[in-house]
Design an enzyme around this catalytic site. Sequence first.
Site, PDB file in Angstrom:
ATOM      1  N   TYR A 228       0.864  -1.185   0.000  1.00 41.44           N
ATOM      2  CA  TYR A 228       0.000   0.000   0.000  1.00 41.44           C
ATOM      3  C   TYR A 228       0.899   1.233   0.000  1.00 41.44           C
ATOM      4  CZ  TYR A 228      -2.962   3.784   1.597  1.00 41.44           C
ATOM      5  OH  TYR A 228      -3.606   4.987   1.677  1.00 41.44           O
TER       6      TYR A 228
ATOM      7  N   GLU B  45      -3.500   7.546  -3.941  1.00 44.47           N
ATOM      8  CA  GLU B  45      -3.300   6.225  -3.356  1.00 44.47           C
ATOM      9  C   GLU B  45      -3.069   5.163  -4.427  1.00 44.47           C
ATOM     10  OE1 GLU B  45      -5.869   5.048   0.349  1.00 44.47           O
ATOM     11  OE2 GLU B  45      -6.777   4.161  -1.414  1.00 44.47           O
TER      12      GLU B  45
END
Length: 378
Positions: free
Chosen positions: A101, A189
């Site tokens: 992530y 993101e």
Amino acid sequence: MKIHEVDARGIFAGAGLPVPPSILITQSAEARGAAEKLGCPVVVKSQVLVGGRGKAGGVKLASTPEEAAEKAEAILGMDIKGLTVEKVLIAKAVDISEEFYVGMVYDRVTRKPLMMISPAGGIDIEEVAKSTPEKILKVVIDPIAGIMPFQLRKMSAFLTADKAVAKQLAPVFNGLFKAFMDVDSSLAEINPLVVSPDGKVWAIDAKINIDDNSLYRHAALEEMRDDSSEDPGEVEARDSDLSFVKLDGKIGCIVNGAGLAMATMDMIKYFGSEPANFLDIGGSSSPEKVLAAMKIIVRDPKVKAILINIFGGITRCDDVANGLLRAKKDLGVDIPLVVRLTGTNAEEARVILEGTELVPATTMEEGVKKAIEIASAS
Ligand code: GDP
Ligand code: MN
């Protein structure tokens, strides 16, 4: 403003991030050709502005062009968390051996960009933050200097011990930071950022939220707007130049000035109730704005009373009073209105409202208490 994955991929690719090629389609008949062009396997991805599309069945792998067409057929028109899928992205699929992530937001404490990374990618990052916070590394970045070399090394080492992979991560961090700054994002993101079995790093998902306050300097981004995931009231408020945020309480609020609007919400909570919305009708409010505000608020079935709290400066209380009466008549509003008007032309306003059904209040506290009383009685 949220933008679609396809647009976020474009911005990421422009910032040098390793984004697999993809083709956007709107008809399932286009899927086969797209898959042939890209080469299978491909991943068929619904373009809707919500997270967790994968879990909801909106992201499917296909190993042949025929399968891509079948998956596209199934996904187009599908309902994902209340949104209908109208576009599908056919993307070249990547084999995954590791998922990371990588995300960026603003850190409100240091007032600087903050990069958050985790070796536990692919899944819900909020869950990782809750159950295994040690798996997330947060790095505050100087907005002018950018990411320092020692920070790049620290972040790479947090994700991998493999030197060849680490070498590809530094440009990813730099690219994400660049993309984040270039488009004035509030969030950017990559989840997941993956490593394929051949050791190559790929950004296979892309998410960017743009700071609405910066849109005036990004005409090209404004074209990426898709209102379908937004609250209709918020969209209408933006079009009427009102600053509106939908909330869950019973008391609608029409207030001028963001500070007074927040104080009003605080006071409603202080006396034990909940506001139905934040609404700032702005400084020089015309009766039209009051009408527009009322229209948005009365549509919410939860609203049992509306509190109008106006401190007249540039805004004239008599204008507001006229707007309220017109709104009540034109819209056939039967929700009780509690009105506190003070400042410029307050006396004129009082005369206008005398003998009407509107409930007057002299102070803010009185107005809040009366609105709560009325809302809890109904
Ligand atoms: P989200 O669920 O909305 O975050 O959508 P993602 O783009 O992250 O896709 C969801 C999941 O689908 C990912 O976590 C992967 O497990 C899987 N996925 C997406 N793209 C690929 C790909 O290229 N290859 C493989 N093997 N899986 C993929
Ligand atoms: Mn994802």
